[in-house]
Design an enzyme around this catalytic site. Structure first.
Site, PDB file in Angstrom:
ATOM      1  CG  HIS A 177     -49.608  62.387 108.124  1.00 51.26           C
ATOM      2  ND1 HIS A 177     -49.818  63.622 107.542  1.00 51.26           N
ATOM      3  CD2 HIS A 177     -49.130  62.637 109.363  1.00 51.26           C
ATOM      4  CE1 HIS A 177     -49.482  64.569 108.386  1.00 51.26           C
ATOM      5  NE2 HIS A 177     -49.049  64.003 109.504  1.00 51.26           N
TER       6      HIS A 177
ATOM      7  CD  GLU B 253     -46.393  64.948 114.821  1.00 47.24           C
ATOM      8  OE1 GLU B 253     -45.556  64.327 115.521  1.00 47.24           O
ATOM      9  OE2 GLU B 253     -46.156  65.358 113.669  1.00 47.24           O
TER      10      GLU B 253
END
Length: 211
Positions: free
Chosen positions: A10, A88
């Site tokens: 990202h 994450e």
């Protein structure tokens, strides 16, 4: 016939900019992060790829990156699967803390161990090994079969969840993966063999600015 796997980290998030441990917290992209995601999408459009399906995490910074990439390649409405397995690494008690404040609280050496060791988790959080223990099985059951059937698959996720995949795909040691940083918004294009090993890898951009 094997297919293509594209991995994209990202773009920069608000908390990346503020030097905060993010983990499973859910900040949005910055303006720079939006531009990074768009640039990654343009690189893929120039590459000429059309995807069959996309995967991303349940966190907005990865989802927005995924959508911006799909917009850039002209596939805004492509089926996209969101799963927590691609989130994450969970930084536990460090989440939301400024990295300098964390060093002041626990000491620079201890924070460095938590950040850069392979198997030592921060309090209440995950190590890189723990992250891989949820990412890799999901890849094997949900993502890899699509690639091996010949599909072109996009995965827009996070630095550590993607490092868990790259470690196995690129056959990196624990020491090597700890030194590897993935640049935000830079696509990695893998062509896989029928036995799921890597036939080729192309990086569509500059990884030198990775952090």
């Amino acid at each position: 016939m094997s297919g293509t796997l594209v991995l994209v980290r990202h773009g920069q998030s608000d908390w990346n900019l503020k030097n905060l441990f993010t983990g499973w917290r859910d900040p949005d992209l910055t303006e720079l992060g939006i531009e990074e995601a768009k640039a990654g999408g343009k690189a893929l459009a120039d590459y000429g790829i059309k995807f069959d399906i996309a995967f991303t995490s349940v966190l907005i910074r990865a989802q927005r990156t995924c959508q911006l990439v799909l917009d850039a390649v002209g596939q805004s409405s492509l089926e996209t699967i969101r799963d927590q397995a691609l989130n994450e690494r969970d930084y536990g008690d460090l989440s939301g803390l400024n990295k300098d404040d964390a060093r002041a609280k626990w000491g620079e050496e201890q924070v460095h161990i938590w950040r850069r060791s392979y198997d030592v988790p921060p309090p209440g959080g995950e190590s890189l090994r723990d992250t891989g223990a949820r990412v890799w099985p999901y890849y094997l059951t949900d993502i890899l079969p699509r690639v091996l059937s010949g599909e072109k698959v996009l995965v827009a996720a996070h630095g550590n969840s993607l490092r868990s995949l790259v470690m196995v795909l690129d056959k990196l040691t624990k020491e090597q993966i700890l030194k590897l940083n993935l640049a935000t918004g830079v696509p990695m294009v893998y062509k896989l063999n029928a036995d799921s090993t890597v036939a080729s890898k192309e990086v569509l951009g500059d990884m030198s600015g990775a952090h």
